[in-house]
Every structure is written in structure tokens, then in C-alpha cells.
Design a protein around this motif. Structure first.
Motif, PDB file in Angstrom:
ATOM      1  N   ILE A 262       0.862  -1.181   0.000  1.00 20.01           N
ATOM      2  CA  ILE A 262       0.000   0.000   0.000  1.00 20.01           C
ATOM      3  C   ILE A 262       0.902   1.236   0.000  1.00 20.01           C
ATOM      4  O   ILE A 262       1.751   1.388   0.899  1.00 20.01           O
ATOM      5  CB  ILE A 262      -0.914   0.048   1.240  1.00 20.01           C
TER       6      ILE A 262
ATOM      7  N   ALA B 263      -5.886  -1.799   3.976  1.00 19.48           N
ATOM      8  CA  ALA B 263      -5.537  -2.976   3.180  1.00 19.48           C
ATOM      9  C   ALA B 263      -6.782  -3.770   2.815  1.00 19.48           C
ATOM     10  O   ALA B 263      -6.930  -4.255   1.682  1.00 19.48           O
ATOM     11  CB  ALA B 263      -4.555  -3.852   3.953  1.00 19.48           C
TER      12      ALA B 263
ATOM     13  N   ASN C 175      -8.589  -2.015   0.017  1.00 18.45           N
ATOM     14  CA  ASN C 175      -7.867  -2.039  -1.252  1.00 18.45           C
ATOM     15  C   ASN C 175      -7.694  -3.446  -1.808  1.00 18.45           C
ATOM     16  O   ASN C 175      -7.548  -3.627  -3.017  1.00 18.45           O
ATOM     17  CB  ASN C 175      -6.500  -1.378  -1.087  1.00 18.45           C
TER      18      ASN C 175
END
Length: 401
Positions: free
Chosen positions: A188, A316, A319
Motif C-alpha cells: 500500500i 488494506a 484495497n
């Protein structure tokens, strides 16, 4: 009712009326008790563990106290003394029995507690203005789902303390999803992200308000730490190396002479683990379970990594929604202290004691576990426990810069 055929209490299924969801959740709680003998209902094996009978009664007390009494002036409790026995920690709702002594309360009997549940259910479903669109009822259902998970974690500890190591249900032997599919890291980049709940659906007050956070670039493991990996930590002297441990954690390890996670035992045939099916050989590729924050932090340090923050975990998950083992396997420790989000205000009255008063000396866990009822988890969910909690289904996901 067999565990494999339990009705799924999916509180997000808006096609069902609130009264139907109420019946489904209440039935699920009682179905979880099907494998138990009556003697199992009464035991408290440590202060954190409440008897099954108490969970059945307390969740009924919640609806009686926060729905029936405020909404129905004619409502009369089945037994006014239950308010003292089955209040948990709601100081504004009245005096309560000592938590550590719940296992000493042999009366009311199990049959009388089930009678109490039926009595409350009957009055709930007959409220003059119905249940639909009642936010306190929805909160009560989510509260009961939390106690469904606690009922399972508590009865597991109760059965483990029995030298016979009796099984709860042989069909729950694995206690996990398929073996870890860990194959690297999800990366990320640094940036500003929005976390927390901003929907119109149900969320606990501690998930709000949604707000912006800045996170440095990081990577997070694409899977949970396995029993095999944790065994390597043990064999490398993990429990005897003070440099790996926080001071408080090392003090606990020394005082209790700990050498492995709770429920692990070693005999001439190797390591075994107590499960819902009794004692079984440890599954090497299953996610390690029942580790404290101290153990998770020590393992991360040994592995050359760290635990994620709760903001990193949520970013996280948003995403990479397909990341393995985000949910339904192990609660995942984060290195974030359990504190209020910016702008948080607890509800007024006793309901405001639900989450806000616990925002000290605890750590946030994310995801959900095999004991979490279906439909109860979500990306913004914030679980929380003290550093040495081990009886919950807690595991480890690593992070790194």
C-alpha cells in the motif's frame, strides 16, 4: 438442532423483517447449546469466562431492560431479581452480581433461564407498535451475536479445564478455513485514506465517525501466521528470549512459565491442541490461534516484522478485499490502542456504556473468527481485548514498512 444446520442470523438481509431477524438470532443462540449437557451450562472456569446459562439470560435481560420496560408500561418481569443477576456492567441500569462469581449461581436453573428467554421473546414479538426500524432492537441483536461468540469461546475454556478434555462438537475439529494461502505481501503506498463507518446501516458507535488518516507506505502479509511458523518460533527459544518481549509480556511468561499458546500440549507423540472436537494433532498449515497480544508482538519481532495498525488493516482490506483470511478465521491483533475516533461521542444513558467506557488499556483486533456468527463482521468492526487475552480465537497477521 445440529450445529451444521443452524439458521444463519444475517442481520444485513433487509428482505426479512426485524421480527424475523429477531427470531433467527435468538434461535441461533439456543442452537449453539445443543451439544451441551445441562452440567456444562453452569461452569465459570476463570473470571473472563461466563457460564452458558448466564449468556442465555443476560441477552434476554438486555431486551427486557432496554426495549420492553421503556416501551411497554404494562410489562412485568418474570422475576425482578434477574435484573441484579444478569446485568453485566451497565452501572446506570442498576446494581449487578460479581462477575467472578457467576459460576456460583446455581439458581435459577437452566430450565428456568430458558423459560425466561421464552417469556421475553413472547413480549418482544407482541409489542403493540412492533419491532421494525427499532435501532435499540438492532443493537440488541448485534449484542446477542457478540455473546454467541463468547458462548463458544467460554465453553471451549470450560471443557478444556476438565481433565477428560471432552469434545463440544466433533464436526468443529478444524476450527479454521482452508490452510493458509500466504504467498507474499500486499503493498500500500503512502497516502490519506478514509476509515470508519459512514453508512446508514448498523455499526457500533465505536466504528464512527468516519475520518481521514495518513498512513506511510507499508506492506501487509497476504495470509495469517500458521501453526508451523509459530512452532518454529517456539523451537528457536521464542519463550525464553527476553529481547523479543515487551516487559509486561515477559513478566507474564516468567510468572506463568509459558512455553506455548493456550490449549497446546506436548506429549511423546508431539504437539497437540485442544479443539471443539477434543485433543487433536496440530494442523501445521492452520492459522495459529489463541495467542495474546504479547505473543503476537513477540512473534512479529522474532520474524523481523511487526503487527499492523488498525488503520493499515482497514486500508488494506478496502484495497484488497480478496485478501485471504480477512474474515471468519482468526481475530487479528493490531498495534493500535483501543481509543475513540476523532469526534466520537457515546450515546446518552446506560447504552452509552456499551463501548466508550472500555477505551483504555486494550488493543484493537480486526476481522472476525470461526466463532463469529455469519453476517456479523465487516471491514470497520473494532474488537478489543487486554494484552494478555488468550481464550479468544486470536491470531497474527504481519506488517512491515
Amino acid at each position: 438442532m445440529a450445529v451444521s444446520s443452524l439458521p444463519i442470523p444475517d442481520q444485513l438481509a433487509r428482505r426479512d423483517s426485524l421480527s424475523e431477524r429477531y427470531k433467527s438470532v435468538r434461535q441461533y443462540t439456543e442452537a449453539l447449546c445443543a451439544p451441551l449437557e445441562v452440567e456444562d451450562y453452569v461452569v465459570s472456569s476463570m473470571p473472563d469466562v461466563s457460564p452458558t446459562k448466564w449468556h442465555l439470560a443476560h441477552t434476554s435481560w438486555f431486551f427486557e431492560t432496554f426495549v420492553l420496560k421503556p416501551r411497554d408500561a404494562a410489562y412485568v418481569s418474570l422475576d425482578p431479581r434477574y435484573a441484579f443477576l444478569f446485568n453485566s456492567y451497565y452501572v446506570q441500569a442498576g446494581e449487578r452480581h460479581c462477575r467472578a462469581q457467576r459460576g456460583l449461581v446455581t439458581r435459577p436453573t437452566v430450565d428456568q433461564v430458558f423459560e425466561y428467554r421464552r417469556y421475553v421473546d413472547e413480549h418482544m414479538l407482541e409489542l403493540p407498535d412492533g419491532l421494525d426500524e427499532d435501532p435499540i432492537v438492532t443493537l440488541g441483536l448485534n449484542h446477542e451475536q457478540q455473546h454467541q461468540e463468547l458462548l463458544l469461546t467460554d465453553i471451549k475454556h470450560v471443557l478444556w479445564t476438565n481433565p477428560l478434555r471432552p469434545a463440544y462438537d466433533a464436526r468443529r475439529a478444524n476450527q479454521s478455513q482452508p490452510p493458509s494461502t500466504f504467498d507474499g505481501w500486499c503493498e500500500i503506498p503512502e497516502g490519506v485514506h478514509r476509515i470508519g463507518d459512514d453508512t446508514t446501516g448498523f455499526a457500533f458507535d465505536n466504528e464512527r465517525p468516519a475520518h481521514r488518516v495518513f498512513v506511510e507506505g507499508f506492506k501487509i502479509a497476504n495470509g495469517l501466521v500458521t501453526n508451523r511458523e509459530f512452532l518454529e518460533f517456539i523451537e528457536d527459544g521464542g519463550y525464553s528470549r527476553p529481547e523479543l518481549w515487551l516487559a509486561a509480556g515477559w513478566a507474564v511468561v516468567q510468572a506463568d512459565k509459558r512455553t506455548a499458546p493456550i490449549y497446546w500440549e506436548r506429549d511423546d507423540d508431539g504437539w497437540k491442541e485442544f479443539t471443539f472436537a477434543g485433543m487433536t494433532a496440530i494442523e501445521s498449515d492452520a492459522p495459529v490461534c489463541h495467542v495474546s497480544y504479547y505473543e503476537a508482538d513477540a512473534f512479529a519481532r522474532w520474524a523481523g516484522h511487526r503487527l499492523p495498525t488498525e488503520a493499515e488493516w482497514e486500508v488494506a482490506a478496502l484495497n484488497f478485499p480478496g485478501m485471504p483470511q480477512l474474515f471468519c478465521d482468526r481475530w487479528q491483533w493490531t498495534q493500535s490502542a483501543y481509543v475513540a475516533y476523532p469526534g466520537y461521542t457515546p450515546p446518552t444513558g446506560a447504552i452509552g456504556e456499551y463501548n466508550g467506557k472500555w477505551m483504555s488499556d486494550q488493543w484493537v483486533l480486526r476481522g472476525s473468527s470461526v466463532a463469529t456468527p455469519p453476517g456479523h463482521s465487516r471491514v470497520t468492526y473494532r474488537n478489543f481485548f487486554p494484552s494478555d487475552t488468550r481464550w479468544q480465537f486470536t491470531g497474527i497477521r504481519l506488517a512491515s514498512q
